[in-house]
Design a protein around this motif. Sequence first.
Motif, PDB file in Angstrom:
ATOM      1  N   SER A 201      -6.566   1.291  12.974  1.00 20.05           N
ATOM      2  CA  SER A 201      -6.217  -0.049  12.850  1.00 20.05           C
ATOM      3  C   SER A 201      -5.718  -0.743  14.274  1.00 20.05           C
ATOM      4  CB  SER A 201      -4.811  -0.158  11.913  1.00 20.05           C
ATOM      5  OG  SER A 201      -3.842   0.483  12.178  1.00 20.05           O
TER       6      SER A 201
ATOM      7  N   GLN B 220      -7.943  -0.496   7.117  1.00 22.65           N
ATOM      8  CA  GLN B 220      -9.119  -0.775   8.252  1.00 22.65           C
ATOM      9  C   GLN B 220     -10.339  -1.579   7.787  1.00 22.65           C
ATOM     10  OE1 GLN B 220      -7.452   1.899   7.251  1.00 22.65           O
ATOM     11  NE2 GLN B 220      -6.563   2.955   9.132  1.00 22.65           N
TER      12      GLN B 220
ATOM     13  N   THR C 246     -13.036  -1.042  -0.235  1.00 20.94           N
ATOM     14  CA  THR C 246     -12.115  -0.043  -0.115  1.00 20.94           C
ATOM     15  C   THR C 246     -10.718  -1.154   0.427  1.00 20.94           C
ATOM     16  OG1 THR C 246     -11.210   1.739   1.208  1.00 20.94           O
ATOM     17  CG2 THR C 246     -12.651   0.331   2.317  1.00 20.94           C
TER      18      THR C 246
ATOM     19  N   GLN D  51      -8.132  -0.087   1.989  1.00 20.62           N
ATOM     20  CA  GLN D  51      -7.510   0.349   3.113  1.00 20.62           C
ATOM     21  C   GLN D  51      -7.380  -0.398   4.195  1.00 20.62           C
ATOM     22  OE1 GLN D  51      -5.791   3.245   3.242  1.00 20.62           O
ATOM     23  NE2 GLN D  51      -6.440   3.807   1.096  1.00 20.62           N
TER      24      GLN D  51
ATOM     25  N   MET E 164     -12.283   5.293   3.830  1.00 22.73           N
ATOM     26  CA  MET E 164     -11.231   4.411   4.633  1.00 22.73           C
ATOM     27  C   MET E 164     -11.845   3.092   5.086  1.00 22.73           C
ATOM     28  SD  MET E 164      -9.071   5.643   7.854  1.00 22.73           S
ATOM     29  CE  MET E 164     -10.321   5.404   9.238  1.00 22.73           C
ATOM     30  N   ASP E 165     -13.150   2.952   5.532  1.00 16.99           N
ATOM     31  CA  ASP E 165     -13.662   1.926   6.185  1.00 16.99           C
ATOM     32  C   ASP E 165     -14.961   1.724   5.931  1.00 16.99           C
ATOM     33  OD1 ASP E 165     -15.223   3.826   7.843  1.00 16.99           O
ATOM     34  OD2 ASP E 165     -13.469   3.881   9.122  1.00 16.99           O
TER      35      ASP E 165
ATOM     36  N   GLY F 269       0.857  -1.394  -0.084  1.00 15.27           N
ATOM     37  CA  GLY F 269       0.015  -0.019  -0.035  1.00 15.27           C
ATOM     38  C   GLY F 269       0.770   1.208   0.005  1.00 15.27           C
TER      39      GLY F 269
ATOM     40  N   SER G  65      -2.258   5.566   0.294  1.00 14.74           N
ATOM     41  CA  SER G  65      -2.398   5.679   1.591  1.00 14.74           C
ATOM     42  C   SER G  65      -2.910   7.059   2.006  1.00 14.74           C
ATOM     43  CB  SER G  65      -0.893   5.185   2.015  1.00 14.74           C
ATOM     44  OG  SER G  65      -0.175   6.468   1.667  1.00 14.74           O
ATOM     45  N   LEU G  66      -3.417   7.286   3.097  1.00 16.10           N
ATOM     46  CA  LEU G  66      -4.081   8.667   3.741  1.00 16.10           C
ATOM     47  C   LEU G  66      -2.884   9.393   3.653  1.00 16.10           C
ATOM     48  CD1 LEU G  66      -5.917   7.070   6.795  1.00 16.10           C
ATOM     49  CD2 LEU G  66      -6.708   7.194   4.388  1.00 16.10           C
TER      50      LEU G  66
ATOM     51  N   THR H  63      -8.406   7.764  -2.007  1.00 13.83           N
ATOM     52  CA  THR H  63      -8.192   6.750  -1.108  1.00 13.83           C
ATOM     53  C   THR H  63      -8.850   5.463  -1.387  1.00 13.83           C
ATOM     54  OG1 THR H  63      -8.502   8.853   0.648  1.00 13.83           O
ATOM     55  CG2 THR H  63      -8.874   6.675   1.515  1.00 13.83           C
ATOM     56  N   TYR H  64      -9.976   5.437  -1.878  1.00 16.50           N
ATOM     57  CA  TYR H  64     -10.898   4.557  -2.582  1.00 16.50           C
ATOM     58  C   TYR H  64      -9.972   3.639  -3.316  1.00 16.50           C
ATOM     59  CZ  TYR H  64     -14.880   1.477  -3.344  1.00 16.50           C
ATOM     60  OH  TYR H  64     -15.910   0.348  -3.569  1.00 16.50           O
TER      61      TYR H  64
END
Length: 461
Positions: free
Chosen positions: A373, A165, A161, A163, A155-156, A70, A116-117, A111-112
């Motif tokens: 996380s 999380q 997604t 990510q 993100m979640d 990622g 990474s954030l 993000t989707y």
Amino acid sequence: MIIEVLSIVLALGLLMFFAYRGYPVIVFAPIFTLLAVVLSGIALLPSYTETFMTNAANYVKSFFPIFLLGAIFGKVMELSGAASSIAHTIVKALGSNRAILAVVLACSILTYGGVSLFVVAFAVYPFAAAIFREANIPKRLIPGTIALGAFTYTMDALPGTPQIQNIIPTTYFGTDAYAAPVVGIIGAIIVFAGGIYWLERRRKQAVAAGEGYGEGHINEPELAQSQSYMNIWVAILPLALVLIGNYLFSRGIWSVSSWYDAAMLKESFKIEQVKNVVSSWALIISLSLGIIAALLINVNQVKNKLASGLTAAAMGALLAIFNTASEVGFGNVVKTLPGFKLIQGWILGASSHPLVSEAVAVNVLAGVTGSASGGMSIALEVMGKQYLEMANAAGISPELLHRIASMASGGMDTLPHNGAVITLLAITGLTHRQSYKDIFAITVLKTLTVFILAFAVSIFA
């Protein structure tokens, strides 16, 4: 018993305080773990080597490929110019009159798509600053706007997604990244609409007060007017490969669950349930394809910076996973302490319904650790099996456990000591006093949304 409970509370409080002050969790998580162990009268060295380190190592073994790939994917998207192209195209298409919406959508797409954030914040900030300045919107609203697009529903909440999380619960519940899509989409819509409403309301208040972008800001980006960007369709190709590949390899026609013989996996690799590793395998393949595509779309621009870029990505991945693994080790030692049984009873007693109880546990621990996380990993390591048993007894799908846990992790995690919040403010050159109010409002909205969904599902499920 009270002293044993206070030892855990003290250890958690010290961990949160030191994280807020900027001290490394990798160093202080084991220190405060052992403090709780000593105060509880438990054997010190075995707790460290056999419980803390074993569980931290197991976490690294399970999730390091995803953290590393990622981070590399995000860095290559940045180096190739693809991330900048996507952000620029969206901002330009919507214009300064919809500056807040443009920035939120740019962050959401990146993000989707698996970026990474932290990379999203770096990539979008220059365009956010430019369009906010053009629209004369206060710069102090930029962190809240980026947080809404990057730190919440993409993100979640949204199914699929990539990510971390959204991947962690798959290990505990045998689900995949697309678990409970309807609940996730409803939650995403609520958070998106509520967040836009809040930010636009804040913008209108600033206009009424005669406040503009402001002067004397630091870390102001300077974009060259002649800067060129790659074709948007080329730029989104790596993102599309990650998203499509993740679906096809996790539950589509090419699902990795059918690639190997189940008996062979059990005998040779001790994999009891293939479904528990399918999501990780699917994402590993998808991110690898995305990285290759991101490299190929602009080889000339990437090649001279690739070595330093990969080094930076690897270092970032190592820091992120070892921070989280230390928190997981902390949680696993805490659950062995006598005082934890009382705390566990309080959390489980918050509601007789597993979804609501799970939302409380994950949210509280994510807030204490300052990590989505990390908090979720601790909660599921400690009580995941119990929640699954409760859900099975109540006829509730593990997919709902997955989605509620994932969304709850992105609630109170963004308290002031959260690493992503601190980094975002540093990138934008703003302070907690200037901008944290809007980040906190988005955090509260996200948290309320999770509990509304958990209560609603508990009534109808």
